[in-house]
Structure formats: C-alpha cells, structure tokens
Design an enzyme around this catalytic site. Sequence first.
Site, PDB file in Angstrom:
ATOM      1  N   HIS A  17       0.792  -0.817  -0.065  1.00 43.19           N
ATOM      2  CA  HIS A  17      -0.180   0.541  -0.128  1.00 43.19           C
ATOM      3  C   HIS A  17       0.926   1.265   0.049  1.00 43.19           C
ATOM      4  CE1 HIS A  17      -3.204  -2.125   2.271  1.00 43.19           C
ATOM      5  NE2 HIS A  17      -3.626  -2.392   1.093  1.00 43.19           N
ATOM      6  N   LYS A  42     -18.091  -6.014   6.657  1.00 41.51           N
ATOM      7  CA  LYS A  42     -16.352  -6.425   6.225  1.00 41.51           C
ATOM      8  C   LYS A  42     -16.050  -6.789   8.075  1.00 41.51           C
ATOM      9  CE  LYS A  42     -13.620  -6.452   2.796  1.00 41.51           C
ATOM     10  NZ  LYS A  42     -12.775  -5.265   2.364  1.00 41.51           N
ATOM     11  N   ARG A  91      -2.387  -5.623  -8.632  1.00 39.31           N
ATOM     12  CA  ARG A  91      -2.138  -6.892  -8.048  1.00 39.31           C
ATOM     13  C   ARG A  91      -1.859  -8.283  -9.083  1.00 39.31           C
ATOM     14  NH1 ARG A  91      -3.481  -7.703  -2.115  1.00 39.31           N
ATOM     15  NH2 ARG A  91      -5.283  -6.512  -3.585  1.00 39.31           N
ATOM     16  N   SER A 129      -2.881  -7.869   2.994  1.00 43.55           N
ATOM     17  CA  SER A 129      -3.298  -7.267   4.847  1.00 43.55           C
ATOM     18  C   SER A 129      -3.781  -8.947   5.055  1.00 43.55           C
ATOM     19  CB  SER A 129      -4.495  -6.686   4.693  1.00 43.55           C
ATOM     20  OG  SER A 129      -3.905  -5.477   4.604  1.00 43.55           O
TER      21      SER A 129
HETATM   22  P1  ADP Z   1     -10.076  -3.370  -0.081  1.00 39.39           P
HETATM   23  O1  ADP Z   1     -10.367  -3.749   0.968  1.00 39.39           O
HETATM   24  O2  ADP Z   1     -10.056  -2.231  -1.131  1.00 39.39           O
HETATM   25  O3  ADP Z   1      -9.877  -3.774  -1.334  1.00 39.39           O
HETATM   26  P2  ADP Z   1      -7.430  -3.028   0.598  1.00 39.39           P
HETATM   27  O4  ADP Z   1      -6.949  -2.255   1.927  1.00 39.39           O
HETATM   28  O5  ADP Z   1      -7.134  -4.583   0.773  1.00 39.39           O
HETATM   29  O6  ADP Z   1      -8.856  -2.371   0.278  1.00 39.39           O
HETATM   30  O7  ADP Z   1      -6.395  -2.761  -0.528  1.00 39.39           O
HETATM   31  C1  ADP Z   1      -6.581  -1.045  -1.157  1.00 39.39           C
HETATM   32  C2  ADP Z   1      -5.582  -0.753  -2.095  1.00 39.39           C
HETATM   33  O8  ADP Z   1      -4.703  -1.103  -2.677  1.00 39.39           O
HETATM   34  C3  ADP Z   1      -6.363  -2.341  -3.178  1.00 39.39           C
HETATM   35  O9  ADP Z   1      -6.492  -1.199  -4.320  1.00 39.39           O
HETATM   36  C4  ADP Z   1      -5.409  -2.981  -3.217  1.00 39.39           C
HETATM   37  O10 ADP Z   1      -6.039  -3.171  -4.816  1.00 39.39           O
HETATM   38  C5  ADP Z   1      -4.606  -1.899  -3.485  1.00 39.39           C
HETATM   39  N1  ADP Z   1      -2.860  -3.617  -3.087  1.00 39.39           N
HETATM   40  C6  ADP Z   1      -3.604  -4.053  -2.069  1.00 39.39           C
HETATM   41  N2  ADP Z   1      -2.070  -4.900  -1.844  1.00 39.39           N
HETATM   42  C7  ADP Z   1      -1.298  -4.472  -2.714  1.00 39.39           C
HETATM   43  C8  ADP Z   1      -0.026  -4.534  -3.133  1.00 39.39           C
HETATM   44  N3  ADP Z   1       0.736  -5.507  -2.444  1.00 39.39           N
HETATM   45  N4  ADP Z   1       0.264  -3.662  -4.196  1.00 39.39           N
HETATM   46  C9  ADP Z   1      -0.547  -2.758  -4.811  1.00 39.39           C
HETATM   47  N5  ADP Z   1      -1.425  -2.639  -4.472  1.00 39.39           N
HETATM   48  C10 ADP Z   1      -2.098  -3.466  -3.687  1.00 39.39           C
END
Ligand code: ADP
Length: 164
Positions: A17, A42, A91, A129
Amino acid sequence: MPIALYPGSFDPIHNGHIDIAERAARLFEELVVAVYHSPSSKRLLFSTEERVSLAQAGLAHLPNVRVIPYTGLTVACAREVGARAIVRGLRATSDYEYESQLALTNKQLAPEIDVVCLITSLQYAYLSSTILKEVAMLGGDISQWVPEAVRQALHARFGSSQPA
Ligand code: ADP
C-alpha cells in the site's frame, strides 16, 4: 496537478500500500488516503481509528499525503475532498476483474472522476493484508512487509506468538 483519493480497508496498511501511495504522491498534488469505515459488513481486525493511525504512521514521510476515515460511497468521499482521480493498486488478474467492475460502476456514479490503477511493484506482488495477518497470527516475522508501528500493533494483537 489534481488531488487524488486512495481508498481501501488498510487492515492494516503494509509496504505494498505504501509503495502505491509513494508513487501516487509523485503524480498528484495531494493524495488523500481514505480508510473505509464499514458499519457492519466487512470483518476487520483493527478499528477504523486504529487503521487510520497506523496508516498515518506508515505515511508520515510523505508531506502531500493525508489520511482520513470515510464511510458510504467512495465517489462521494472523492467529491467531498475535491479529488479528480481515485487511485487503486493492481496485483494480479484477479484484482483487475474486481477493480474494473468497481471502476465502471464508479464511472457511472461520478463521470467526472477517473480511476488510476498503478501496477504493484514486483517485490509486493504477493502481499495482502489477509496473508500478513495470517502469518502474524501464526507467529511468523512480518517486519519485512510492514512499518514498525504496524508490526507492534500486530504483535500486541496476537500476543506472544509474535517476536518482540
Ligand atoms: P480493499 O478492501 O478496498 O480492497 P485494501 O486495503 O485491501 O482495500 O487495498 C487497498 C488498495 O490497495 C486496493 O486497490 C488494492 O488492490 C491495493 N493493494 C493491496 N495490496 C497491494 C499490493 N501488495 N501492491 C499493490 N497494491 C495493493
């Protein structure tokens, strides 16, 4: 250069992130990282306040980035902060399918806001996460993937199964 919104659950924020936020902060005048407050649906490990404060700690080195909590429609939040773009990270192809569906829906709701997807950096392509929490819960060392504040928060949450 317009303002952009980077929304997500950030439960908790990790280096994948942060990498996206660092790169987006170079593309936009201001980046607003918006931590989604889910009233019910969620299942999250950390509260909204905790996720906001961990994100603030992990992004403190970026002067044009601020972190806010939000609830409701992402496009409503984007309009509220004056964002012209929504930033998301991609990803794998599985991310693409979900993100394109989301982007097309948001475009219908707010045609003036565009979605900018940044491809993950190679070293974070596998990082999520969910996996991170699982490794932490099982006592694995997660320090290579998260800021120190997040490591400590996960350590506190999972107790003695994490290295101090
Ligand atoms: P959500 O619940 O909206 O998917 P996340 O916190 O999981 O929220 O992710 C927020 C954003 O960060 C999303 O666009 C997700 O695809 C991106 N993201 C999560 N992990 C990675 C990573 N390892 N590399 C790049 N982008 C990521």
